[in-house]
Design a protein around this motif. Structure first.
Motif, PDB file in Angstrom:
ATOM      1  N   VAL A 134       1.485   8.237   9.745  1.00  0.00           N
ATOM      2  CA  VAL A 134       0.598   7.385   8.932  1.00  0.00           C
ATOM      3  C   VAL A 134       1.329   6.170   8.343  1.00  0.00           C
ATOM      4  N   LYS A 158       3.305   2.619   8.486  1.00  0.00           N
ATOM      5  CA  LYS A 158       3.407   1.494   9.416  1.00  0.00           C
ATOM      6  C   LYS A 158       4.833   1.462   9.958  1.00  0.00           C
ATOM      7  N   ASP A 196      -0.293   4.411  11.316  1.00  0.00           N
ATOM      8  CA  ASP A 196       0.154   3.094  10.832  1.00  0.00           C
ATOM      9  C   ASP A 196      -0.679   2.569   9.652  1.00  0.00           C
ATOM     10  N   SER A 197      -0.969   3.435   8.675  1.00  0.00           N
ATOM     11  CA  SER A 197      -1.859   3.021   7.577  1.00  0.00           C
ATOM     12  C   SER A 197      -1.132   2.446   6.355  1.00  0.00           C
ATOM     13  N   THR A 205       0.849  -1.205   0.000  1.00  0.00           N
ATOM     14  CA  THR A 205       0.000   0.000   0.000  1.00  0.00           C
ATOM     15  C   THR A 205       0.877   1.245   0.000  1.00  0.00           C
ATOM     16  N   TYR A 235      -5.589  10.368   7.582  1.00  0.00           N
ATOM     17  CA  TYR A 235      -5.581   8.897   7.656  1.00  0.00           C
ATOM     18  C   TYR A 235      -5.116   8.515   9.061  1.00  0.00           C
ATOM     19  N   PRO A 236      -5.566   7.345   9.545  1.00  0.00           N
ATOM     20  CA  PRO A 236      -5.156   6.914  10.888  1.00  0.00           C
ATOM     21  C   PRO A 236      -3.668   6.563  10.956  1.00  0.00           C
TER      22      PRO A 236
END
Ligand SMILES: C[S@@+](CC[C@H](N)C(=O)[O-])C[C@H]1O[C@@H](n2cnc3c(N)ncnc32)[C@H](O)[C@@H]1O
Length: 325
Positions: A163, A165, A136-137, A73, A133-134
């Motif tokens: 954001v 990981k 660790d995305s 991602t 965005y939260p």
């Protein structure tokens, strides 16, 4: 009602918005890039074929290698029309992507480009200093030619690390160095002056763009000066990323003779009517730039100080989560 004396190149902005934009770089960015969105790919010769796929993947490889391809991602900040993310996806660097930009017009065009290419991409309007965005995305966060527009670059790096990981990587490319920007700007200004004056001569009249188009370019350049906030010294940029909490940080620079040729060519192309620029000319200019880029990378990068090159790119990693004792 639209004010016809409006100095803005953006057909939707009011005179008040434009006035305010001169004191507000973020508003200026939205107005300027919303206006540019529809013609941006053409203006910057952006394509989604082999030419730009290999350019994007080569840039990425030069700063961050290819050991972790494909990243599952990735999110791009200041994606514009999607040049970097979409071409990296096509080049096998990224599987799933998210485009974000402060300009809603740019996000729309990037999503349309992704759909035309059949790529799995979502998008949001987002400010790099407050990424929606939260924690660790993403496995990867990227950007191309965006850091120099962001008022608080350290705040943006902190958000990028939030954001990502743990163990995730960021890659920012296409940023102007302090020295590179000063010679590129001077060369550009000189080329503009020379071309617009030479094309006043009767023999070269057919090479002159209509005055209103030249005036519009000058007004756009004035707004451009408001949105371009920073140039970077590679070592200071590394310190900024380290100060935000990144590890394994490394800045790499590129393009010296390629920039000395590229900026006059780009300015010349903007100063003459587009129909004068044949396909043959465009390929000639692109190949010449490409050859000089190879000279810069293979030869000059070994002997010249990195500060002299025009472009700086930077990579780094979010520290892995601490292991339980
Ligand atoms: C020079 S363009 C580069 C676009 C694209 N990355 C490319 O290389 O073609 C810079 C982009 O950054 C966006 N931008 C400027 N400030 C921003 C911010 N604070 N947060 C997110 N995007 C921003 C602009 O709207 C614009 O689309």
């Amino acid at each position: 009602m639209t004010d016809t004396t409006d100095p803005t190149p953006n057909p939707h902005a009011t005179a008040e918005q434009v006035q305010a934009a001169y004191g507000d770089p973020k508003l200026a960015n939205v107005l300027y890039h919303d206006w540019e969105a529809g013609t941006y790919d053409e203006k910057w010769s952006i394509s989604y074929d082999e030419r730009c796929i290999s350019y994007a993947t080569d840039v990425f490889r030069a700063v961050a290698g290819e050991a972790d391809w494909p990243y599952p991602t990735a999110m791009e900040l200041g994606s514009g029309t999607g040049f970097f993310l979409l071409n990296l996806m096509q080049g096998g660097v990224i599987k799933r992507g998210s485009v974000t930009d402060l300009s809603p017009g740019m996000v729309r065009v990037a999503l349309r480009n992704a759909e035309n290419l059949g790529l799995d991409v979502d998008g949001r309007v987002a400010d790099a200093e407050r990424i929606p965005y939260p924690d660790d995305s993403f496995d990867l966060v990227i950007g191309h030619a965006v850091l120099h527009h962001i008022p608080e670059v350290r705040a943006a790096f902190r958000e990028v690390l939030r954001v990502l990981k743990p163990g995730g990587r960021f890659v920012f490319a296409g940023e102007p160095t302090r020295i590179g920007d000063s010679y590129a700007r001077r060369l550009g200004q000189f080329t503009w002056w020379l071309t617009t004056n030479l094309t006043r001569l009767p023999a070269l009249r057919s090479w002159r763009r209509p005055q209103e188009e030249l005036d519009e370019s000058s007004r756009a350049a004035a707004l451009e000066a408001v949105v371009d906030l920073h140039t970077f010294d590679p070592t200071e940029l590394e310190r900024t990323a380290l100060g935000a909490g990144a590890v394994d940080v490394q800045a790499v620079t590129e393009e010296f003779t390629a920039a000395l040729l590229g900026w006059p060519i780009r300015t010349f192309e903007a100063a003459v009517p587009p129909e004068k620029l044949t396909l043959r000319w465009r390929w000639f200019a692109y190949r010449a730039w490409l050859r000089l880029s190879v000279v810069d990378r293979k030869l000059l990068a070994k002997v010249l100080p990195r500060e002299l090159f025009y472009n700086v790119m930077i990579t780094g990693v979010k520290p892995a989560a601490p292991t339980e004792p």
